[in-house]
Design an enzyme around this catalytic site. Structure first.
Site, PDB file in Angstrom:
ATOM      1  N   HIS A  34      -1.235  -2.409  -1.935  1.00 53.07           N
ATOM      2  CA  HIS A  34      -0.105  -2.670  -3.257  1.00 53.07           C
ATOM      3  C   HIS A  34       0.102  -1.198  -3.430  1.00 53.07           C
ATOM      4  CE1 HIS A  34      -3.722  -1.530  -5.604  1.00 53.07           C
ATOM      5  NE2 HIS A  34      -4.119  -2.781  -5.185  1.00 53.07           N
ATOM      6  N   GLU A  35       0.989  -1.096  -4.522  1.00 55.97           N
ATOM      7  CA  GLU A  35       1.519   0.324  -4.730  1.00 55.97           C
ATOM      8  C   GLU A  35       0.290   1.128  -5.232  1.00 55.97           C
ATOM      9  OE1 GLU A  35       4.445   2.140  -5.050  1.00 55.97           O
ATOM     10  OE2 GLU A  35       5.087   0.682  -3.908  1.00 55.97           O
ATOM     11  N   HIS A  37      -2.501   1.606  -3.786  1.00 57.58           N
ATOM     12  CA  HIS A  37      -3.017   2.155  -2.432  1.00 57.58           C
ATOM     13  C   HIS A  37      -1.808   3.327  -2.123  1.00 57.58           C
ATOM     14  CE1 HIS A  37      -4.991  -1.950  -2.140  1.00 57.58           C
ATOM     15  NE2 HIS A  37      -6.197  -1.319  -1.975  1.00 57.58           N
ATOM     16  N   GLY A 147      -8.758   6.106  -6.112  1.00 57.83           N
ATOM     17  CA  GLY A 147      -8.083   5.853  -7.368  1.00 57.83           C
ATOM     18  C   GLY A 147      -8.965   5.874  -8.580  1.00 57.83           C
ATOM     19  N   GLN A 153     -16.953   4.408  -9.182  1.00 60.86           N
ATOM     20  CA  GLN A 153     -16.771   4.657  -7.797  1.00 60.86           C
ATOM     21  C   GLN A 153     -16.454   6.013  -7.259  1.00 60.86           C
ATOM     22  OE1 GLN A 153     -15.075   2.019  -4.416  1.00 60.86           O
ATOM     23  NE2 GLN A 153     -13.522   3.320  -4.576  1.00 60.86           N
TER      24      GLN A 153
HETATM   25  P1  AMP Z   1      -9.805  -0.924  -2.431  1.00 62.46           P
HETATM   26  O1  AMP Z   1      -8.833  -1.405  -1.315  1.00 62.46           O
HETATM   27  O2  AMP Z   1      -9.789  -1.922  -3.550  1.00 62.46           O
HETATM   28  O3  AMP Z   1     -11.108  -0.467  -1.995  1.00 62.46           O
HETATM   29  O4  AMP Z   1      -9.025   0.307  -3.146  1.00 62.46           O
HETATM   30  C1  AMP Z   1      -8.847   1.529  -2.150  1.00 62.46           C
HETATM   31  C2  AMP Z   1      -8.665   2.674  -3.063  1.00 62.46           C
HETATM   32  O5  AMP Z   1      -7.363   2.183  -3.715  1.00 62.46           O
HETATM   33  C3  AMP Z   1      -9.812   3.031  -4.005  1.00 62.46           C
HETATM   34  O6  AMP Z   1      -9.672   4.441  -4.001  1.00 62.46           O
HETATM   35  C4  AMP Z   1      -9.008   2.414  -5.181  1.00 62.46           C
HETATM   36  O7  AMP Z   1      -9.556   3.014  -6.464  1.00 62.46           O
HETATM   37  C5  AMP Z   1      -7.598   2.630  -5.158  1.00 62.46           C
HETATM   38  N1  AMP Z   1      -6.864   1.863  -5.978  1.00 62.46           N
HETATM   39  C6  AMP Z   1      -6.844   0.315  -6.007  1.00 62.46           C
HETATM   40  N2  AMP Z   1      -6.292  -0.128  -7.080  1.00 62.46           N
HETATM   41  C7  AMP Z   1      -5.376   0.943  -7.692  1.00 62.46           C
HETATM   42  C8  AMP Z   1      -4.564   1.158  -8.706  1.00 62.46           C
HETATM   43  N3  AMP Z   1      -4.000   0.210  -9.352  1.00 62.46           N
HETATM   44  N4  AMP Z   1      -4.234   2.434  -8.892  1.00 62.46           N
HETATM   45  C9  AMP Z   1      -4.619   3.523  -8.344  1.00 62.46           C
HETATM   46  N5  AMP Z   1      -5.478   3.436  -7.274  1.00 62.46           N
HETATM   47  C10 AMP Z   1      -6.059   2.153  -7.008  1.00 62.46           C
END
Ligand code: AMP
Length: 280
Positions: A34-35, A37, A147, A153
């Site tokens: 999503h946005e 990522h 993020g 994390q």
């Molecule tokens: P995930 O796929 O949930 O493991 O997330 C992958 C990366 O995207 C991680 O570093 C998350 O912290 C980051 N991320 C997920 N959601 C958001 C968001 N809303 N804003 C900024 N970064 C995000």
């Protein structure tokens, strides 16, 4: 954009990218992009000549009874989104590529890993720390982007990179939110229409605490209680934690001026997290 599925083809790509000079930027994800990522990829593109996103739903960071099987897998859409923003490569490994049989080594970051989300998800951060270390060793990026949404994390990865002297710059990227403040998350798609409305209360609770803090309420307990009140008022009753912590170390003793408030709560069956730095 190239899709790399095994260690050999990844390594060839890494060697070529490094030979060309410039920086390699790496964005680890579990897909269902999503946005939020995409903002990490955009940030990487600002200072890196090559960007690579990994898509891997890491089994070792899910506990028994968690949503590993249901976790959305949307590779076709993910690939199109990454192509649109000119990402250079996707690393799409199978579990066997990440964890060849016979592995015995895990990374633990204590006590950071056993509090907050770690308290209700035992083993989660060991899985995260281990997979991130393996991915960093395979991709060998100059910079890796995470993020701020996953605040614990990010803190844990910074700590681990320092402790293990890993040769990578860790970059934190601000939270991307929906119009009503809900932080974007791959798990938001589990929410029903009613739950989706309720979910905005996490952001509202954080904003309430932030505004109290600004007005001079510096006592953690009072701030936590006020935020809890907002969640309860909106019908969110399964609250894992609402905590004010030190922004750098995540300890309960607040050393820096601006602490961070972190929230984890269940909306229906979906566990959501969010956070906000409080400043005067
Ligand atoms: P995930 O796929 O949930 O493991 O997330 C992958 C990366 O995207 C991680 O570093 C998350 O912290 C980051 N991320 C997920 N959601 C958001 C968001 N809303 N804003 C900024 N970064 C995000």
């Amino acid at each position: 954009m190239i899709v790399l599925e095994d260690r050999k083809s990844l390594n060839d790509w890494v060697e070529q990218s490094r030979l060309r000079g410039g920086k390699v930027g790496f964005i680890p994800t579990m897909g269902a992009l999503h946005e939020g990522h995409l903002s990490l990829v955009r940030e990487a593109r600002k200072s890196c000549s090559q960007t690579i996103v990994s898509i891997f739903v890491n089994p070792t960071q899910f506990g028994p009874g968690e949503d590993f099987d249901q976790y959305p897998r949307t590779f076709v859409e993910d690939k199109a989104l990454l192509e649109d923003i000119s990402c250079d490569a996707i690393f799409l490994p199978s579990p066997e590529v990440i964890y060849p049989p016979g592995g015995q080594t895990f990374i633990t970051v204590e006590p950071l890993a056993s509090q907050l989300c770690g308290a209700s998800r035992p083993g989660h951060f060991q899985g995260v720390a281990t997979v991130v270390t393996i991915l960093l060793n395979l991709v060998r990026p100059h910079a890796a982007y995470f993020g701020v949404k996953d605040y614990q994390q990010l803190t844990l990865i910074k700590q681990m990179v320092r402790d293990l002297a890993l040769a990578v710059e860790v970059v934190g990227v601000p939270i991307v939110r929906e119009k009503d403040g809900l932080a974007l998350s791959s798990r938001n798609r589990y929410l029903t229409t009613e739950e989706r409305k309720q979910a905005a209360a996490l952001y509202k609770a954080l904003c309430t605490a932030k505004s109290l803090y600004k007005d001079g309420e510096l006592r953690a307990k009072e701030l936590e209680q006020a935020a809890r009140g907002v969640l309860l008022e909106s019908g969110i009753e399964q609250i894992d934690y609402v905590e004010v912590r030190d922004k750098e170390k995540l300890t309960s003793e607040l050393t820096a001026d601006d602490p961070v408030m972190l929230i984890a709560a269940r909306v229906g069956k979906t566990r959501l997290i969010d956070n906000m730095v409080l400043s005067t």
